[in-house]
Design an enzyme around this catalytic site. Structure first.
Site, PDB file in Angstrom:
ATOM      1  N   HIS A  54       0.830  -1.212   0.000  1.00 58.76           N
ATOM      2  CA  HIS A  54       0.000   0.000   0.000  1.00 58.76           C
ATOM      3  C   HIS A  54       0.861   1.257   0.000  1.00 58.76           C
ATOM      4  CE1 HIS A  54      -3.425   2.564   0.863  1.00 58.76           C
ATOM      5  NE2 HIS A  54      -2.713   3.101   1.863  1.00 58.76           N
ATOM      6  N   LEU A  77       7.394  16.340  17.133  1.00 57.82           N
ATOM      7  CA  LEU A  77       7.346  17.610  16.392  1.00 57.82           C
ATOM      8  C   LEU A  77       6.299  17.561  15.284  1.00 57.82           C
ATOM      9  CD1 LEU A  77      11.169  18.419  16.094  1.00 57.82           C
ATOM     10  CD2 LEU A  77       9.474  19.648  17.460  1.00 57.82           C
ATOM     11  N   LEU A 133       6.812   3.912  10.472  1.00 57.90           N
ATOM     12  CA  LEU A 133       7.871   2.964  10.831  1.00 57.90           C
ATOM     13  C   LEU A 133       8.819   3.508  11.891  1.00 57.90           C
ATOM     14  CD1 LEU A 133       8.840   1.613   7.291  1.00 57.90           C
ATOM     15  CD2 LEU A 133       7.495   0.466   9.036  1.00 57.90           C
ATOM     16  N   GLY A 134       8.753   4.807  12.170  1.00 56.87           N
ATOM     17  CA  GLY A 134       9.712   5.409  13.101  1.00 56.87           C
ATOM     18  C   GLY A 134       9.619   4.838  14.506  1.00 56.87           C
TER      19      GLY A 134
END
Length: 497
Positions: free
Chosen positions: A279, A397, A459-460
């Site tokens: 996706h 942030l 994914l962080g």
């Protein structure tokens, strides 16, 4: 029934049969020794006294020849007559142990009518008279008494001397329990009675061997069926309700359920990851195709199309790089954690880069408690730790409003065994629902308010969780009072020495 069942069955059966035969043999040898010992005993029953009295009277009155006739007329030939040289009058073999025992009793006995006596005959021959005790004769006391009466009657006055009458011999008809209720002959035990206990023990051994073999073979057979099902892709739990047994095989079944559960979770995660990757790649590919088509249709906008193509290519390259990093972390293929990383220096560099990027949105980053970790160090890889902390700060942030402030709180904790560095990153963004607090660390997960955002791939935080976990720490998220999110990272401080 499988081969393992029969192995269990035969081994247990042989062990129990061997134990049964061993115990039975021990008792048999013991009984045999007792019977042999009893066979050497001297008969001291009242019938024995009667026979010895009759034999003594016959020897004294008629000598050796009369005693031989007397003993020959006894059907059971019970009385032994042994001379000084150890020869028995009737030529029968006398066991030395029995003869020694008779001589010992001759010295020790003190009753008025002894059953062991030394008698001198009318011809001058002296004999030791005694009656051997045996199981056959002990069960036929009435018959022995009858033999005595017959022998006295047959020998008559001639054997006892002139003028002697039967009543003077001291032999009286058996009375009481010796004359009534006695069996007519020797009692012989049936040989089958010896094998009844042994047969019952073997039958019990077979039964218990079957039960034990079934008890052990059943869970192993269930495990085999579970392995067979797992090989065909069926990873459903099968032993979660088998805790009643409480043995090692049940523990093995539960471990198998945990293993298949973990495999099922990994397979589902891989399937979901493949779907999410497809996706995520579909969108930039679609934009690339659109930019290329626009460049063909409107050559005058070639620069804008190339810029769009470059931006989407960088986005795909970043996505693939993060996927490779996540895959290596999940596989544990990272290099060993062997460097000492100073937390203060690591955070200083990350905060400087984050402040520079935050200025574009008039955002700020505030740190508190940095002096608490001035000398704290963690054993690990600095580039991975920096990426994990940076992903958390950038995520804060990204979700903070313009002009907002992201807080980084630093502290040291001690739980009695290990000292920890605590890094808490707090923002004032929209926050996350309570049900999604644990899921935000899964790959490609986005909260409901970021589902349509194109900035980032989700994914962080997943990479941060794997990095922190690989360094022996933990990461968790919680809702912040007044709105926002708090992500807390705990890292173990290196112990001096």
């Amino acid at each position: 029934m499988g081969r393992l069942f029969w192995k269990f069955f035969l081994c247990i059966m042989l062990a129990q049969v061997t134990a049964t035969i061993g115990i039975g043999g021990t008792f048999w040898l013991k009984n045999r020794a007792a019977q042999q010992e009893r066979a050497l005993d001297i008969d001291t029953s009242p019938p024995a006294q009667m026979i010895i009295e009759a034999a003594s009277a016959t020897l004294e009155a008629g000598g050796s020849q009369a005693l031989r006739q007397f003993l020959g007329k006894l059907e059971r030939m019970r009385v032994f007559a042994v001379d000084a040289q150890g020869h028995e009058l009737m030529g029968r073999k006398v066991h030395p142990a029995m003869l020694d025992k008779a001589r010992a009793m001759l010295v020790e006995q003190s009753q008025p009518h002894p059953v062991v006596r030394t008698v001198a005959g009318s011809d001058g021959q002296r004999y030791l008279l005694f009656l051997p005790s045996s199981e056959r004769f002990r069960n036929a006391e009435a018959g022995a008494a009858r033999d005595t009466l017959n022998a006295v009657t047959l020998s008559g006055p001639r054997a006892m001397g002139p003028g002697a009458r039967p009543k003077e011999t001291g032999v009286a008809p058996p009375r009481g329990e010796f004359g009534r209720g006695m069996p007519p002959g020797p009692r012989m035990d049936s040989p089958y009675r010896t094998f009844i206990p042994l047969g019952a023990a073997i039958a019990a051994s077979l039964l218990f061997a079957f039960l034990l073999a079934w008890y052990f073979a059943r869970p192993i057979r269930d495990l085999r069926q579970a392995f067979e099902a797992a090989s065909h892709g069926d990873l459903a739990p099968r032993f979660h309700a088998s805790g009643k047994r409480g043995d090692e095989l049940t523990d093995l079944g539960r471990d198998f359920d945990r293993m298949t559960g973990r495999l099922r979770h990994l397979m589902d995660s891989q399937t979901r990851l493949l779907h999410d990757v497809s996706h995520e790649l579909r969108s930039p590919l679609a934009r690339l195709q659109a930019a290329i088509g626009l460049a063909h249709q409107q050559p005058e906008k070639m620069d804008a199309s190339l810029e769009r193509i470059e931006r989407e290519s960088e986005r795909m390259d970043k996505l693939i790089g993060e996927l490779l990093t996540l895959s290596r972390l999940e596989a544990g293929a990272a290099s060993p954690l062997s460097e000492d990383v100073g937390i203060a220096d690591l955070l200083h560099d990350i905060m400087e880069d984050a402040r520079y990027e935050a200025k574009a949105r008039q955002q700020d980053i505030a740190m508190a408690g940095d002096a608490a970790i001035a000398d704290a160090a963690v054993t690990g890889r600095p580039e991975l730790l920096a990426r994990a902390v940076e992903n958390v700060v950038r995520n804060a942030l990204k979700h903070s409003p313009d002009g907002g402030t992201v807080e980084v709180d630093l502290s040291r904790l001690h739980d009695g065994k290990q000292e920890w560095v605590r890094i808490a990153v707090l923002d004032r963004g929209p926050g996350v629902a309570t049900a999604d607090l644990a899921r935000i660390f899964e790959p490609f997960f986005r909260a409901s308010h970021t589902q349509h955002s194109t900035d980032g791939h989700g994914l962080g935080l997943a990479i941060a969780r794997h990095v922190i976990g690989a360094h022996g720490g933990s990461i968790a998220a919680s809702r912040r009072e007044g709105g926002g999110l708090c992500v807390t990272m705990l890292l173990p401080v290196k112990t001096p020495g």
